[in-house]
Enzyme design. Structure first.
Site, PDB file in Angstrom:
ATOM      1  N   GLN A 171       6.953  -3.972   0.165  1.00 31.78           N
ATOM      2  CA  GLN A 171       7.400  -4.459   1.472  1.00 31.78           C
ATOM      3  C   GLN A 171       8.798  -3.914   1.809  1.00 31.78           C
ATOM      4  OE1 GLN A 171       5.985  -7.064  -0.851  1.00 31.78           O
ATOM      5  NE2 GLN A 171       4.224  -5.950  -0.087  1.00 31.78           N
TER       6      GLN A 171
ATOM      7  N   GLY B 160       0.867  -1.179   0.000  1.00 31.61           N
ATOM      8  CA  GLY B 160       0.000   0.000   0.000  1.00 31.61           C
ATOM      9  C   GLY B 160       0.893   1.215   0.000  1.00 31.61           C
ATOM     10  N   HIS B 161       0.939   1.910  -1.131  1.00 33.52           N
ATOM     11  CA  HIS B 161       1.802   3.090  -1.246  1.00 33.52           C
ATOM     12  C   HIS B 161       0.942   4.337  -1.393  1.00 33.52           C
ATOM     13  CE1 HIS B 161       4.925   0.203  -1.851  1.00 33.52           C
ATOM     14  NE2 HIS B 161       4.479  -0.178  -3.035  1.00 33.52           N
TER      15      HIS B 161
END
Ligand code: GDP
Ligand code: IMO
Ligand code: MG
Length: 430
Positions: A223, A40-41
């Protein structure tokens, strides 16, 4: 050339999305080489805030060719949901390329991820439940499905039949779930096949050609180092190589094509999910970091566990990734702290460790040895050069740089695109 790799130096959510965006205008290709929609960026552009999961953050930069490379596991429904959502907001997504060798997350991978976690009970990993681990497990045990398979229904069906022969026993006999029908899976996976076809190609050829032509290629990790399957806090890790080596195997370019490796690191530490975390805080300071830093997962919404900066981890990340530069993020969040401790080494059962213990038992016993720095009260969110930082913030940054042994080339002082202190050029020859 140059090939630039960007990795997370801690347990994820360091601000890789923002760092990629920072380089966006100067790179030709942005490559996602590991993981899937567990990532999730967040990228903030003006008043707009974007959350990216499966797509590389570079998709937001006009002119960039975003690439999902062979090391990624792709949930096809999620891919199109994300593409459609971006398109609806006016983002041009037409240049996206997907490797035919990338693996497919099938519906049964998601099911197995969730039931396994439930079955593990208090020994669970705290996964994102996206089917990442089971999809990679099938890849390694040679029972996976690749994007290419979607264009040959006969092969696809045979592979799904083979996989379900085993998995249905597991689902029904061990986990007490209903058996999965082959037809259902085939139908779901083929739903988007025609739309997918023009994007799917041999991305290794594309990337090597780009590098041959002197273009800038950015390899963006999902990650982070401490979640890497080999170098992280196993078994509390994700199932891919999130370290710099993954950029090479995960995209089909050789290590000689990589010129620099940027590690993104927060001015403190966070972790989502289970597993050891030596500098974790359980007091009001941890609460302060959580609230001030807005530390809630972009993918699952879970509150992130918060703790002090860990220089042992920074040194470890520098070593296993061969970092050339650090981007230090969220320095602004520490504003208002009386004292800012930094973990400089661990005490493991009475023995000092300056290097990261990779033995699980030792790391679980690691107690941080802290050095304290004086805090600062001045608002630093408008600082745009090192000279704008108050003395104590500057001392803190200098100490982190010295302890990690890697130069700090940019410092984040807020989520927005321009809230950055550039120190050294991030794109440079080796
Ligand atoms: P990623 O997974 O590494 O891309 O990071 P996430 O997007 O999950 O989490 C980083 C969060 O910090 C996001 O909400 C960003 O908008 C935010 N962020 C990034 N850099 C900075 C910074 O320097 N200061 C502040 N206050 N927020 C930042
Ligand atoms: P970005 O790219 C933080 C964590 C999960 C869990 C473990 C395994 O945004 O930094 P998985 O679903 O991958 O099998 O879960 O890894 N995890 C992350 N934590 N940021 C991420 O991505 C993560 N992706 C996975 O919380 O502990
Ligand atoms: Mg994130």
């Amino acid at each position: 050339m140059p090939g630039v790799v960007l990795v997370g130096a801690q347990w994820g959510d360091e601000g890789k999305g923002k760092a990629t965006d920072l380089l966006g205008s100067r790179v030709d290709h942005v490559v996602k080489f590991n993981g899937g929609n567990n990532a999730g960026h967040t990228v903030v552009i003006g008043d707009e805030k974007y959350a990216l999961h499966l797509l590389p953050s570079g998709i937001l930069s006009p002119g960039v060719v975003p690439v999902i490379a062979n090391g990624v596991v792709v949930d096809i429904d999620v891919l199109f949901e994300e593409l459609d959502a971006l398109e609806a907001r006016g983002v041009d997504v037409s240049r996206l390329l997907v490797s035919g060798s990338a693996h497919v997350i099938a519906p049964y991978h998601r099911t197995i991820d969730k039931v396994t976690e439930r079955f593990l009970g208090k020994r669970r990993i705290g996964t994102t439940g996206r089917g990442i681990g089971p999809a990679y497990a099938d890849k390694i045990s040679r029972a996976g499905l690749r994007m290419w398979d979607l264009f040959d229904e006969k092969i696809l069906r045979a592979k799904i039949e083979g996989a379900l022969d085993q998995k249905n026993h597991l689902l029904v006999k061990v986990y007490n779930r209903r058996a999965v029908e082959v037809d259902e899976v085939v139908e779901e996976l083929l739903r988007h096949a025609e739309r997918l076809r023009p994007m799917v190609t041999d991305t290794s050829v594309v990337l090597n050609k780009a590098l041959d032509e002197g273009k800038n290629v950015l390899f963006e990790a999902g990650q982070a180092t401490m979640l890497d399957i080999d170098h992280g806090t196993y078994p509390f890790v994700t199932s891919s190589n999130a370290t710099a080596g993954g950029a090479v195997t995960g995209s089909g370019v050789g290590p000689t094509r990589i010129d620099s490796v940027i590690g993104v690191i927060k001015a403190y530490t966070t972790r989502v999910g289970e597993g050891p975390f030596p500098t974790e805080l359980f007091d009001d300071k941890g609460e302060f970091l959580l609230k001030q830093g807005g530390e809630y997962g972009v993918t699952t919404g879970r509150a992130r566990r918060c703790g002090w900066y860990d220089a042992v981890i920074a040194r470890y990340a520098a070593r296993v990734n061969g970092l050339t530069d650090l981007v230090l993020t969220k320095l602004d969040i520490l504003t208002g702290m009386e004292k800012v401790p930094v973990c400089v080494a661990y005490d493991v059962d009475g023995v000092r460790h300056d290097e990261m213990p990779t033995d699980q038992t030792a790391f679980h016993h690691a107690k941080p040895i802290y050095e304290e720095f004086d805090g600062w009260w001045e608002d630093i969110s408008t600082a745009r050069s090192l000279a704008d930082l108050p003395k104590n913030a500057r001392t803190y940054v200098d100490a982190l740089e010295q302890m990690s042994g890697t130069r700090i080339s940019a410092i984040g002082v807020g989520p927005a695109r321009d809230q950055i202190i550039p120190v050294h050029d991030l794109i440079h020859p080796r």
